[in-house]
Design an enzyme around this catalytic site. Structure first.
Site, PDB file in Angstrom:
ATOM      1  N   GLY A  49       0.825  -1.195   0.000  1.00 58.01           N
ATOM      2  CA  GLY A  49       0.000   0.000   0.000  1.00 58.01           C
ATOM      3  C   GLY A  49       0.857   1.241   0.000  1.00 58.01           C
ATOM      4  N   GLY A  84       0.432   8.298   3.230  1.00 56.28           N
ATOM      5  CA  GLY A  84       0.915   9.663   3.103  1.00 56.28           C
ATOM      6  C   GLY A  84       2.412   9.769   3.306  1.00 56.28           C
ATOM      7  N   VAL A 111       4.531   0.916   1.485  1.00 56.80           N
ATOM      8  CA  VAL A 111       4.761  -0.252   2.344  1.00 56.80           C
ATOM      9  C   VAL A 111       4.921  -1.489   1.463  1.00 56.80           C
ATOM     10  CG1 VAL A 111       3.890  -1.618   4.269  1.00 56.80           C
ATOM     11  CG2 VAL A 111       3.370   0.820   4.153  1.00 56.80           C
ATOM     12  N   ASP A 146      -3.790  10.355  14.457  1.00 59.98           N
ATOM     13  CA  ASP A 146      -4.279  10.020  13.111  1.00 59.98           C
ATOM     14  C   ASP A 146      -5.058   8.704  13.142  1.00 59.98           C
ATOM     15  OD1 ASP A 146      -4.715  10.590  10.469  1.00 59.98           O
ATOM     16  OD2 ASP A 146      -2.775   9.826   9.770  1.00 59.98           O
TER      17      ASP A 146
END
Ligand SMILES: *[C@@H]1O[C@H](CO)[C@@H](O)[C@H](O)[C@H]1NC(C)=O
Ligand SMILES: *[C@@H]1O[C@H](CO)[C@@H](O)[C@H](O)[C@H]1NC(C)=O
Ligand SMILES: *[C@@H]1O[C@H](CO)[C@@H](O)[C@H](O)[C@H]1NC(C)=O
Ligand SMILES: *[C@@H]1O[C@H](CO)[C@@H](O)[C@H](O)[C@H]1NC(C)=O
Ligand SMILES: *[C@@H]1O[C@H](CO)[C@@H](O)[C@H](O)[C@H]1NC(C)=O
Ligand SMILES: *[C@@H]1O[C@H](CO)[C@@H](O)[C@H](O)[C@H]1NC(C)=O
Ligand SMILES: *[C@@H]1O[C@H](CO)[C@@H](O)[C@H](O)[C@H]1NC(C)=O
Length: 644
Positions: free
Chosen positions: A328, A331, A335, A450
């Site tokens: 993936g 921001g 990964v 977050d």
């Protein structure tokens, strides 16, 4: 990479060396006439270009032309000698003069000059011909050699009023020859050639076969290495127009600098460039190592510091960051999945352009690295090498939560398994335990900042694992009362309305984001846009308040659950989510309370029937009307979660 860098420096060094070799210094030009286009190749001192000629005395400006002097010089210097006068240049120059008397007797004269100083001397009018003045006349400092075309007998030593002379640092010529066939000042064009062969200076006037004047002279005795060439002229009480109509010059090339110097340059320049390259390379290595040490020191300063990896190891583990292994992109970087010592790992490569710089990297390594909780994604290690920031986590085979709860997720095809209510409750419970641990459980208070469904990872048994601590901040124990950090951060849709006013993350903003998260999980709906303060339109929170007002809060439950859930539990989660998203941060429950509610130890919060409006500054509970309290029982608590 280092090899190519060195190769570049080597090539540059060789190029510079050869450039030093071919550097030349000769003077060649040819003016057929003088125009506005080529006048910038000359420098004028009380002199100008007009009527296609150099007006050596400025004859065209309307002012009286008595007692004037002027000089026009070629812009570039000519290398006359070098190497301690062992190498001397030769030259040949040809020009056409045109002098016209403006009085019955012309005056005073014009000269071709070779000078160390291009400037016209003050008070060099009249007899001085713009060559010297009363002070510099006859002194070495004049540094001037001139061929004068004298039209006036100004003093006794002048042989007549129409002669050519060789002047050295003086207007008193060392040699002069009267003209017989040529009248200098009657307005005819007079072609002149001056040659210098290093020993004799020779002048031809009109007749190019027979020299008018030839004189042995070593110009290097009187003139500096580099000289200016040009013309000077003057008028006195008697006046004339002093024009040069064309001019060509050919100077020999003796090289700009001595041979020894050139060889030195040819050797030295590449050597210096090469050395600079090596120094630069070493400096970069040193800096990189210094930064490494810096980061390592900071990271090792924390207890339970995770393992430090080599970049080589991680490259090997991920197949050199093969796009096929990409899990993936967030921001802060990409990964990758990797295999390290037969174990699956997830490697986050922080992109260079990401906001997550060194500080965020260290924050993540030190915060998450020192935390141990079964609902946190475990950080196995880190790597910082050559500006590459890498974080190594345990691999989460089921990816992130968002993939399982949203309808309109493009990657959730028809066959995608959706989470049943039991698993969803487990995720909510696990996440709240992780957040409680961050807020209250570890020795440092940590704000995640977050929290969102894409940052909740699912392990092989679909247990929630809170991850991505890129924005996390620790708060020192003794500062716990402040429980907030500077900077707004987070993801729109999960940010509490006061975030924009407070301008910092707090325990309460984390809880707000958690509230949005559990509503998402229960409703299978994206949080929507509530980034604008006081505007809940289109947001999951607003939508849910509306349903609650209509007494239809259970309609919010994700339809994919097919009604297979306990209505009490569903309502409890929805009420808890709304309570966590209370517009007044003071009225949001703590994570302790959230856990108590979820485990059945406490009743769910009581909410007003309508959505409270956002008021700022928010009042602490004691100032708020009593329509909202933590006590009172409206719903049965969960009991089935504790034994899970
Ligand atoms: C020109 O200079 C001479 C010498 O300085 C002076 O005697 C004469 O008056 C000057 N002429 C004019 C017109 O200024
Ligand atoms: C220039 O000199 C000539 C004689 O050489 C003379 O005839 C003429 O008048 C002079 N011009 C002026 C403007 O005085
Ligand atoms: C150039 O001409 C101006 C005006 O005639 C004068 O004031 C000045 O002194 C002259 N410059 C030189 C170096 O003679
Ligand atoms: C100019 O210099 C010469 C030497 O080159 C000297 O003989 C002469 O007297 C000087 N003239 C004046 C007016 O100073
Ligand atoms: C001027 O030049 C002469 C010969 O080139 C030399 O003998 C003399 O010392 C010089 N004078 C000065 C003041 O430099
Ligand atoms: C200028 O003088 C030369 C030589 O005395 C003569 O041949 C020529 O015709 C004269 N030119 C003018 C325009 O007077
Ligand atoms: C320079 O001129 C002299 C005569 O003035 C002559 O003897 C000598 O050969 C000349 N030198 C050169 C290199 O032409």
């Amino acid at each position: 990479m280092c090899f190519s860098l060195m190769a570049k420096f080597l090539i540059l060094a060789i190029l510079m060396g050869s450039a030093a070799h071919i550097q030349v210094s000769s003077l060649h030009f040819n003016f057929q006439s003088f125009t506005e286009q080529n006048r910038n190749e000359l420098s004028f001192d009380n002199s100008t270009v007009a009527k296609s000629a150099i007006q050596v005395t400025y004859d065209v400006r309307g002012a009286p032309i008595t007692n004037q002097s002027g000089r026009a010089i070629y812009k570039d210097q000519f290398q006359l000698w070098r190497d301690n006068k062992n190498v001397k240049a030769t030259f040949s120059t040809t020009f056409v003069l045109n002098i016209l008397n403006q009085t019955a007797q012309p005056g005073e004269g014009l000269a071709f000059v070779i000078a160390g100083n291009k400037d016209l001397p003050e008070n060099s009018e009249g007899q001085w011909l713009g060559i010297v003045n009363g002070i510099t006349n006859g002194t070495n400092q004049s540094q001037i050699v001139a061929i004068e075309f004298d039209t006036k007998k100004s003093y006794e030593q002048d042989i007549n009023d129409n002669h050519v002379g060789l002047d050295v640092n003086s207007v008193y010529s060392i040699r002069q020859v009267p003209l017989t066939r040529v009248n200098l000042a009657n307005g005819t064009d007079i072609k002149v050639q001056v040659r210098y062969d290093g020993q004799n200076i020779t002048v031809f006037v009109a007749n190019m076969e027979t020299p008018l004047l030839s004189e042995p002279i070593d110009l290097s005795e009187y003139l500096p290495e580099k000289v200016f060439v040009g013309f000077s002229a003057s008028t006195g009480d008697d006046t004339q127009l002093n024009c040069v109509k064309s001019w060509a010059f050919d100077g020999s090339d003796i090289g700009g600098d001595s041979k020894a110097f050139r060889v030195l340059i040819a050797v030295l320049v590449p050597a210096v460039v090469l050395l600079a390259g090596v120094a630069f390379y070493c400096w970069r290595r040193y800096r990189a190592r210094e930064l490494d040490d810096d980061i390592e020191g900071l990271i090792n300063g924390t207890n339970l510091a995770p393992k430090k990896f080599r970049l080589k190891e991680l490259k090997k583990a991920t197949g050199n960051f093969n796009p096929k292994n990409k899990l993936g992109k967030g921001g802060f970087g990409t990964v990758y999945k990797g295999i390290w010592r037969n174990k699956e790992i997830a490697v986050k490569r922080v992109s260079e352009t990401s906001r997550q710089g060194k500080q965020e990297f260290i924050a993540e390594v030190t915060t998450i690295g020192s935390l141990r909780h079964r609902n946190l994604v475990k950080l196995i290690g880190w790597c910082y090498e050559r500006h590459d920031f890498l974080l190594v986590y345990e691999y989460m085979p089921n990816g992130s939560l968002d993939k399982f709860i949203f309808y309109d997720e493009t990657n959730s095809g028809p066959g995608e398994v959706t989470l049943n209510w039991e698993k969803r409750l487990s995720v909510i419970h696990g996440t709240s335990q992780a957040l409680d641990y961050l807020h209250n459980g570890s020795e440092k208070r940590v704000l995640h900042r977050d929290i969102k469904s894409s940052n909740i990872m699912l392990d092989s048994e679909f247990n929630a694992r809170l991850g991505d601590f890129g924005l996390a901040r620790t708060i020192q124990e003794n500062l716990k009362t402040h429980h907030s950090t500077k900077e707004i951060a987070g993801t729109p849709g999960y940010m509490a309305p006061e975030s924009f006013l407070v301008g910092r993350a707090t325990i309460e903003t984390d809880i707000y984001a958690f509230g949005v998260l559990i509503l998402e999980v229960a409703c299978g709906r994206k949080p929507g846009n509530q980034s604008e303060q006081n505007s809940y339109n289109n947001s999951i929170v607003h939508w849910l308040w509306e349903l609650r007002r209509k007494g239809r809060i259970l309609d919010a439950a994700d339809s994919r659950l097919g009604g297979e859930f306990s209505e009490k539990e569903m309502e409890c989660v929805l009420i808890l989510g709304l309570a966590c998203c209370h517009p007044n941060p003071h009225l949001r429950p703590s994570m302790k309370t959230v856990l108590q509610v979820l485990s059945g130890e406490a009743d769910p919060p009581v909410l007003p029937p309508e959505r409270p409006s956002f008021v700022w500054p928010a009042m602490p509970p004691s100032f708020v009307e009593s329509d909202y309290t933590h006590t009172g029982s409206q719903l049965d608590p969960f009991s089935d979660l504790t034994g899970r």
